[in-house]
Design a protein around this motif. Structure first.
Motif, short mmCIF file in Angstrom:
data_model
loop_
_atom_site.label_atom_id
_atom_site.label_comp_id
_atom_site.label_asym_id
_atom_site.label_seq_id
_atom_site.Cartn_x
_atom_site.Cartn_y
_atom_site.Cartn_z
N VAL A 35 0.20 17.16 -78.58
CA VAL A 35 0.79 17.78 -79.77
C VAL A 35 2.01 16.96 -80.19
O VAL A 35 2.79 16.52 -79.35
N THR A 36 2.16 16.76 -81.49
CA THR A 36 3.33 16.08 -82.03
C THR A 36 3.96 16.98 -83.08
O THR A 36 3.36 17.95 -83.53
N GLY A 37 5.19 16.64 -83.49
CA GLY A 37 5.81 17.45 -84.53
C GLY A 37 7.29 17.26 -84.66
O GLY A 37 7.88 16.34 -84.09
N VAL A 38 7.88 18.18 -85.41
CA VAL A 38 9.31 18.14 -85.67
C VAL A 38 9.84 19.57 -85.72
O VAL A 38 9.14 20.49 -86.17
N LEU A 39 11.05 19.75 -85.22
CA LEU A 39 11.75 21.02 -85.28
C LEU A 39 13.03 20.81 -86.09
O LEU A 39 13.84 19.94 -85.75
N VAL A 40 13.16 21.57 -87.16
CA VAL A 40 14.39 21.55 -87.94
C VAL A 40 15.12 22.83 -87.61
O VAL A 40 14.55 23.93 -87.68
N THR A 41 16.37 22.70 -87.20
CA THR A 41 17.16 23.87 -86.83
C THR A 41 18.49 23.85 -87.56
O THR A 41 19.11 22.81 -87.69
N GLY A 42 18.86 25.00 -88.05
CA GLY A 42 20.15 25.13 -88.73
C GLY A 42 20.59 26.57 -88.63
O GLY A 42 19.86 27.49 -88.99
N GLY A 43 21.80 26.78 -88.09
CA GLY A 43 22.22 28.15 -87.86
C GLY A 43 21.27 28.76 -86.85
O GLY A 43 21.02 28.20 -85.80
N HIS A 44 20.71 29.86 -87.17
CA HIS A 44 19.75 30.51 -86.27
C HIS A 44 18.35 30.52 -86.85
O HIS A 44 17.56 31.41 -86.57
N ILE A 45 18.04 29.52 -87.67
CA ILE A 45 16.72 29.40 -88.27
C ILE A 45 16.01 28.17 -87.70
O ILE A 45 16.61 27.11 -87.56
N TYR A 46 14.75 28.34 -87.36
CA TYR A 46 13.91 27.23 -86.94
C TYR A 46 12.81 27.04 -87.98
O TYR A 46 12.22 27.99 -88.46
N LEU A 47 12.53 25.79 -88.29
CA LEU A 47 11.37 25.42 -89.08
C LEU A 47 10.67 24.35 -88.26
O LEU A 47 11.27 23.32 -87.95
N GLN A 48 9.43 24.62 -87.86
CA GLN A 48 8.74 23.68 -86.98
C GLN A 48 7.37 23.34 -87.54
O GLN A 48 6.68 24.20 -88.08
N ILE A 49 7.00 22.08 -87.37
CA ILE A 49 5.68 21.61 -87.76
C ILE A 49 5.03 21.01 -86.52
O ILE A 49 5.62 20.16 -85.85
N LEU A 50 3.83 21.48 -86.22
CA LEU A 50 3.07 21.02 -85.07
C LEU A 50 1.78 20.37 -85.55
O LEU A 50 1.16 20.87 -86.49
N GLU A 51 1.38 19.29 -84.89
CA GLU A 51 0.13 18.59 -85.23
C GLU A 51 -0.63 18.28 -83.94
O GLU A 51 -0.02 17.99 -82.92
N GLY A 52 -1.94 18.34 -84.03
CA GLY A 52 -2.75 17.99 -82.88
C GLY A 52 -4.13 18.61 -83.00
O GLY A 52 -4.49 19.19 -84.01
N LEU A 53 -4.88 18.48 -81.91
CA LEU A 53 -6.21 19.08 -81.87
C LEU A 53 -6.05 20.60 -81.99
O LEU A 53 -5.11 21.19 -81.44
N THR A 54 -6.96 21.21 -82.70
CA THR A 54 -6.85 22.63 -83.01
C THR A 54 -6.60 23.50 -81.78
O THR A 54 -5.66 24.31 -81.79
N PRO A 55 -7.37 23.37 -80.69
CA PRO A 55 -7.11 24.24 -79.52
C PRO A 55 -5.70 24.06 -78.95
O PRO A 55 -5.07 25.03 -78.55
N ALA A 56 -5.21 22.83 -78.91
CA ALA A 56 -3.88 22.57 -78.35
C ALA A 56 -2.78 23.18 -79.21
O ALA A 56 -1.84 23.80 -78.71
#
Length: 133
Positions: A35-56
């Motif tokens: 799985v790859t991705g990015v986590l954007v965090t600011g204050g107490h908010i998370y915005l995350q994007i995950l990529e990879g094979l569907t089951p993972a």
């Protein structure tokens, strides 16, 4: 392969040390599961994007839903993809000025309307510019 984007709110007692531990664990586990991705965090908010094979990705998302360190987890979009955008990052992290709910709502509205990877990248770039302001 899929790309899943979600946002959530961390619990108020979450510290920068907690975030470092979350990232270290994510990087180790994501590398093992592809799985790859990015986590954007600011204050107490998370915005995350995950990529990879569907089951993972879906397995990881189910674990995220059970994590007591955040709440109000909401999927923005799940999309089938042929290639990754964040292929070099098991989990990148962007720490930004505190995000307000209006920025998240605006991003969500734009994100839900997207279909193409380049459009997604354009919106992500715009979102990152807002965070830097």
């Amino acid at each position: 392969m899929i790309r899943l984007a979600y946002f959530s709110q961390s619990i108020p007692t979450t510290t920068s040390g907690d975030l470092k531990r979350i990232l270290a664990s994510a990087r180790r586990n994501n590398k093992e599961s592809g799985v790859t991705g990015v986590l954007v965090t600011g204050g107490h908010i998370y915005l995350q994007i995950l990529e990879g094979l569907t089951p993972a990705v879906l397995s990881l998302y189910l674990k995220i839903l059970q994590d007591k360190r955040h709440r109000n987890v909401e999927i923005l979009r799940v999309t089938p993809v042929k290639q990754r955008i964040f292929d070099a990052w098991s989990m990148a992290c962007v720490e930004a000025a505190p995000l307000d709910i209006e920025q998240i709502i605006q991003f969500k509205a734009k994100y839900l309307a997207l279909g193409e990877p380049q459009e997604f990248m354009d919106v992500m770039q715009g979102f990152m510019n807002v965070l830097r302001e």
